[in-house]
Design an enzyme around this catalytic site. Structure first.
Site, PDB file in Angstrom:
ATOM      1  N   HIS A   5      20.100  62.837  38.804  1.00  0.00           N
ATOM      2  CA  HIS A   5      19.324  63.626  37.839  1.00  0.00           C
ATOM      3  C   HIS A   5      19.959  63.727  36.455  1.00  0.00           C
ATOM      4  CE1 HIS A   5      22.252  66.740  38.799  1.00  0.00           C
ATOM      5  NE2 HIS A   5      21.867  67.337  37.689  1.00  0.00           N
TER       6      HIS A   5
HETATM    7  C1  UD1 Z   1      20.432  71.585  35.070  1.00  0.00           C
HETATM    8  C2  UD1 Z   1      21.862  71.673  34.575  1.00  0.00           C
HETATM    9  C3  UD1 Z   1      22.757  70.692  35.346  1.00  0.00           C
HETATM   10  C4  UD1 Z   1      22.583  70.840  36.838  1.00  0.00           C
HETATM   11  C5  UD1 Z   1      21.107  70.717  37.196  1.00  0.00           C
HETATM   12  C6  UD1 Z   1      20.903  70.859  38.686  1.00  0.00           C
HETATM   13  C7  UD1 Z   1      22.148  72.229  32.191  1.00  0.00           C
HETATM   14  C8  UD1 Z   1      22.552  71.696  30.882  1.00  0.00           C
HETATM   15  N1  UD1 Z   1      21.993  71.327  33.173  1.00  0.00           N
HETATM   16  O1  UD1 Z   1      19.890  70.334  34.689  1.00  0.00           O
HETATM   17  O2  UD1 Z   1      24.107  70.950  35.008  1.00  0.00           O
HETATM   18  O3  UD1 Z   1      23.332  69.838  37.517  1.00  0.00           O
HETATM   19  O4  UD1 Z   1      20.397  71.738  36.476  1.00  0.00           O
HETATM   20  O5  UD1 Z   1      19.590  70.977  39.051  1.00  0.00           O
HETATM   21  O6  UD1 Z   1      21.999  73.422  32.330  1.00  0.00           O
HETATM   22  N2  UD1 Z   1      12.192  71.781  36.518  1.00  0.00           N
HETATM   23  C9  UD1 Z   1      11.205  72.084  37.420  1.00  0.00           C
HETATM   24  N3  UD1 Z   1      11.392  73.176  38.209  1.00  0.00           N
HETATM   25  C10 UD1 Z   1      12.474  73.952  38.120  1.00  0.00           C
HETATM   26  C11 UD1 Z   1      13.470  73.628  37.188  1.00  0.00           C
HETATM   27  C12 UD1 Z   1      13.325  72.532  36.401  1.00  0.00           C
HETATM   28  O7  UD1 Z   1      10.204  71.416  37.531  1.00  0.00           O
HETATM   29  O8  UD1 Z   1      12.578  74.939  38.851  1.00  0.00           O
HETATM   30  C13 UD1 Z   1      12.044  70.622  35.624  1.00  0.00           C
HETATM   31  C14 UD1 Z   1      11.920  71.048  34.201  1.00  0.00           C
HETATM   32  O9  UD1 Z   1      10.613  71.263  33.834  1.00  0.00           O
HETATM   33  C15 UD1 Z   1      12.577  69.925  33.434  1.00  0.00           C
HETATM   34  C16 UD1 Z   1      13.559  69.343  34.415  1.00  0.00           C
HETATM   35  O10 UD1 Z   1      13.220  69.839  35.684  1.00  0.00           O
HETATM   36  O11 UD1 Z   1      11.654  68.951  33.078  1.00  0.00           O
HETATM   37  C17 UD1 Z   1      14.980  69.640  34.049  1.00  0.00           C
HETATM   38  O12 UD1 Z   1      15.294  71.024  34.102  1.00  0.00           O
HETATM   39  P1  UD1 Z   1      16.462  71.633  33.166  1.00  0.00           P
HETATM   40  O13 UD1 Z   1      16.621  73.076  33.457  1.00  0.00           O
HETATM   41  O14 UD1 Z   1      16.224  71.234  31.770  1.00  0.00           O
HETATM   42  O15 UD1 Z   1      17.805  70.919  33.525  1.00  0.00           O
HETATM   43  P2  UD1 Z   1      18.326  70.056  34.749  1.00  0.00           P
HETATM   44  O16 UD1 Z   1      18.142  68.622  34.461  1.00  0.00           O
HETATM   45  O17 UD1 Z   1      17.769  70.587  36.028  1.00  0.00           O
END
Ligand code: UD1
Length: 388
Positions: free
Chosen positions: A224
């Protein structure tokens, strides 16, 4: 005869505001909240920033790990780094004003960690950082920026491995602020290992037809990191490598929402589904069940490098560096980057020779949260209440 009051009976309870935001935070906060609940010196309340919000990424973890419902949910959701961080800060500030805690506690390296640490530090509320001092030395990782800055802002820093202290002192953090306590994420793993289901049950729950389930050994994949999934060319190359690999060893891949979106956008989802068994994001116990039984794990996660070391399962990390060197030096982890030859070579080596044996690092014994709670209660008692 009148008994002397014991130290604990006379202790004033200090208010601690604990912060969680994203999936890897949840397994770290669970044993801490439990230890604080048992402490006579600390009264902890929980703030969830809402960085991770959906059932698969949040609710399942709270339920399974018996994390108390957050006292405050900031509901920030997803956005660019700047917007997400700013939004957390804006919403966290009034909570600090209203609750006036004696300290705030943050874990790990996600955006919620730095955002809340920055708010508290500017209000002169001491910041406590759990999992301090880890460094990948790669500032293109957003988490590395979060780690460095959070540690700079922290008054009490708890480390998971001894090498972290050298990183912190190099950056000017006074060693008196640092305590080596072990790994709270491994507290959770050890406490839950016996509850983790067999892979068959996980596949059943995910409604995978028997014909599509791996019958014997399998490799577990997680992916990811922006550096691996955001660029369609890099993603395609990794996918091609995984597809080649899948002919030697069936691969099971629970897909993070970010990765799912990128696979869809670049038209690679079907190809991935043809090569591997794709699953939705798994809850904690299902993931643990698969990890414990996997022949090997291929990942770019931080936490999984540690969990596989604790489980003694070979881990190949598809990144150029690790902030958790002890998993390589002592554990089962090998850094393989994104080079197809290196990845394939390392996998074949594990299949032929069993992979690195490894041992469990010092103090990864299931009691880190207890150590933190005991130390923090003493430290807060000494520091006295915060007036602001
Ligand atoms: C975040 C953390 C990373 C961790 C990862 C584990 C930061 C900088 N990064 O990255 O260190 O390893 O989490 O999961 O804080 N999304 C959903 N549902 C959710 C959460 C997210 O669909 O419950 C989607 C969001 O819409 C987005 C993507 O997942 O498009 C990424 O979510 P984001 O919170 O930006 O960061 P991660 O890549 O998950």
């Amino acid at each position: 005869m009148i008994e002397e009051p014991t130290a604990s009976a006379s202790r004033t309870v200090r208010e601690l505001l604990c912060v969680v935001g994203a999936r890897p935070n949840f397994m770290k906060i669970a044993p801490l909240m439990r230890a604080f609940a048992a402490s006579d010196g600390i009264s902890a309340c929980l703030v969830h920033t809402g960085q991770h919000y959906d059932a698969a990424m949040k609710t399942a973890f709270f339920e399974q790990l018996a994390i108390p419902e957050p006292d405050v949910d900031l509901g920030v959701g997803s956005a660019s780094h700047a917007v997400q961080t700013a939004e957390i800060m804006k919403r966290f500030e009034p909570v600090v004003d209203q609750r006036r805690p004696d300290a705030i506690l943050v874990v790990g390296d996600v955006n919620s960690t730095i955002a809340c640490a920055l708010v508290a530090a500017k209000k002169l509320v001491p910041v406590v950082h759990v999992e301090a001092g880890l460094r990948s030395f790669d500032r293109t990782m957003p988490e590395e920026i979060n780690r460095i800055l959070t540690d700079q802002l922290s008054a009490r820093l708890y480390t998971t491995e001894r090498a972290a202290l050298a990183n912190l002192t190099r950056e000017g953090v006074a060693p008196e602020r640092v305590r080596f306590v072990g790994n709270v994420m491994i507290d959770t793993l050890l406490a839950n290992r016996a509850r983790a289901p067999a892979p068959e049950a996980v596949f059943e729950r995910a409604k995978i037809e028997p014909a599509f389930r791996p019958t014997e050994q399998f490799g577990l994949v997680t992916l990811h990191r922006p550096s691996n999934v955001d660029d369609p060319l890099t993603l395609e190359r990794l996918l091609a490598t995984l597809s080649t690999l899948a002919s030697d060893l069936p691969l099971v891949f629970p897909v993070h929402p970010r990765t799912h979106a990128r696979l869809e956008q670049s038209g690679l989802l079907e190809r991935a589904a043809n090569a591997m068994l794709l699953l939705p994001p798994l809850d904690y116990l299902d993931m643990l069940g698969l990890m414990a039984r996997a022949r090997l794990v291929l990942t770019d996660s931080g936490g999984i490098q540690e969990e596989t070391t604790a489980l003694g399962v070979p881990c190949l990390t598809m990144r150029e560096s690790t902030e958790r060197p002890i998993t390589v030096d002592e554990g089962t982890n090998t850094i393989v980057g994104s080079d197809p030859e290196l990845i394939l070579g390392a996998v074949r080596d594990v299949l032929a020779n069993g992979g690195k044996a490894g041992r469990v690092p010092e103090l990864w014994d299931g009691r880190a949260a207890e150590r933190i709670s005991a130390d923090l209660a003493d430290w807060l008692a000494e520091a006295g209440p915060v007036h602001h």
